[in-house]
Motif scaffolding. Sequence first.
Motif, short mmCIF file in Angstrom:
data_model
loop_
_atom_site.label_atom_id
_atom_site.label_comp_id
_atom_site.label_asym_id
_atom_site.label_seq_id
_atom_site.Cartn_x
_atom_site.Cartn_y
_atom_site.Cartn_z
N VAL A 1 34.84 49.25 65.35
CA VAL A 1 34.66 50.18 66.45
C VAL A 1 33.20 50.47 66.67
N TRP B 1 31.63 57.14 69.23
CA TRP B 1 31.41 56.12 70.25
C TRP B 1 30.88 56.78 71.51
N GLY C 1 35.20 59.06 64.89
CA GLY C 1 36.31 58.77 65.79
C GLY C 1 36.26 59.51 67.10
N LEU D 1 35.20 60.03 70.91
CA LEU D 1 34.81 59.18 72.04
C LEU D 1 34.12 60.04 73.09
N GLN E 1 32.56 59.57 76.72
CA GLN E 1 32.47 58.57 77.77
C GLN E 1 32.07 59.21 79.09
N GLY F 1 38.50 62.75 66.22
CA GLY F 1 39.48 62.23 67.16
C GLY F 1 39.43 62.85 68.55
N ILE G 1 38.15 63.52 72.46
CA ILE G 1 37.68 62.66 73.54
C ILE G 1 37.08 63.54 74.64
N HIS H 1 35.42 63.05 78.41
CA HIS H 1 35.27 62.06 79.46
C HIS H 1 34.73 62.73 80.72
N VAL I 1 40.92 67.08 70.48
CA VAL I 1 40.83 67.76 71.78
C VAL I 1 40.45 66.74 72.86
N LEU I 2 41.04 66.92 74.03
CA LEU I 2 40.80 66.02 75.16
C LEU I 2 40.19 66.85 76.29
N VAL J 1 38.40 66.46 80.10
CA VAL J 1 38.20 65.49 81.17
C VAL J 1 37.70 66.18 82.42
N SER K 1 41.55 69.81 81.55
CA SER K 1 41.33 68.84 82.61
C SER K 1 40.82 69.56 83.85
#
Lengths: 130, 130, 186
Positions: B12, B18, B34, B36, B38, B56, B58, B60, B78-79, B81, B99
């Motif tokens: 990865v 990342w 881990g 991300l 972006q 973990g 993300i 975005h 947690v996400l 966006v 979101s």
Amino acid sequence: MMHSPPLQLLPVSTDHYWVSGDVAIAPGAAIAPGVLLQADPDSQIVIGVGVCIGMGSILHASGGRLTIGDGAMIGAGVLIVGAIGIGDRVCIGSATTISNRSVGSGTLIPPGSLLCAESAPSPQPESAAD
Amino acid sequence: MMHSPPLQLLPVSTDHYWVSGDVAIAPGAAIAPGVLLQADPDSQIVIGVGVCIGMGSILHASGGRLTIGDGAMIGAGVLIVGAIGIGDRVCIGSATTISNRSVGSGTLIPPGSLLCAESAPSPQPESAAD
Amino acid sequence: MVVRNAAPPTPWSRSLAEPKIDATAYVHSFSNIIGDVRIGANVLIAPGTSIRADEGHPFHIGQNTNVQDGVVIHGLEQGRVIGDDAHSYSVWVGRDTSIAHMALIHGPAYVGNQCFIGFRSTIFNARVGDGCVVMMHVLIQNVNVPAGKLVPSGAIITTQEQADRLPSVAALDLEFATHVIGINQA
């Protein structure tokens, strides 16, 4: 009251993700460590442009093609099983399970959800018995 | 005997997390393995001083700038966006999805929450429009 | 046929027993199996699985059982169940049982023969009798589930009264479980 399943962030490896079988990943997809992408011998996984897949998630194509649409965001520890389509820009909260049920483009799925094509699909917490 | 599908090991990142696109991280931010980060081509991520981001997660950025204020704590899985602001010292519980909705400074968000813009796609999977 | 038992050792695992894996079992190379784990004939261990008898042990996994992607089997150092052979185990899983993706079996735990444990369900400090169908996102803790019961998706079963009131498995449930098991027999 739905049991909110534990988010297990203990992948077998934290260095890699794993691909097994016929898996096509578009350029620019971000795939975290410990992710498992497994396509059975008669099946495929197709991952679109700009997709993010969080740590420890498992995608398992069985009985056909499992597609993840462009720009979809898949949180950590998500499980997706079957021959289904996840639409473009879908956002799937962490620790969700989706089995044999497609998801339309732009859908937002709360963390810890269960979407599955058993006799009674039960994404709603209320449907937990007893 | 069971068919053994072909396997690939895909590293990865050697950086533990990342990063893709225009991402600015202030000194002293702690970012777990881990994660991300972006940013789409027209977008940026700006991460403030002393921010912690759990395993973990993300982030975005899409359609503009995603900012994480100084001292914000973001749990595992947690996400986040969109083109939104997460205020200073915000504390976001694990497995939360946010979101297209900003969060004011000092807010405490319970684990497993779903926060989304009112006009955005509904949180109910059934209402998925295409 | 790939058998691997060289999982990275934990600091306390240097003196662990080696797993005993039947020659007819299939163990995917992307799995961790360490310690005193006894795996029977024709067992399938899918990728991403972690079976670590490094604290509680031993574990037994009976013949023809399949353990699907991302399952975790582990045990507390304390606490044992009695297996069908009258010996004591941290985790006993019977024969012809299916443990579906991402389930967590945490010892002390007993899962009987011909059971189905659904996606992401957790069994901890509990017994699940023969022929039970446990659906998805379930928690079973501190109870003894009698044989032949259905545990609906999302259920939290943590008192014996709840366990005793569970419905019996119906034909439709078995059909569903068989379908899911089929996913991994491909």
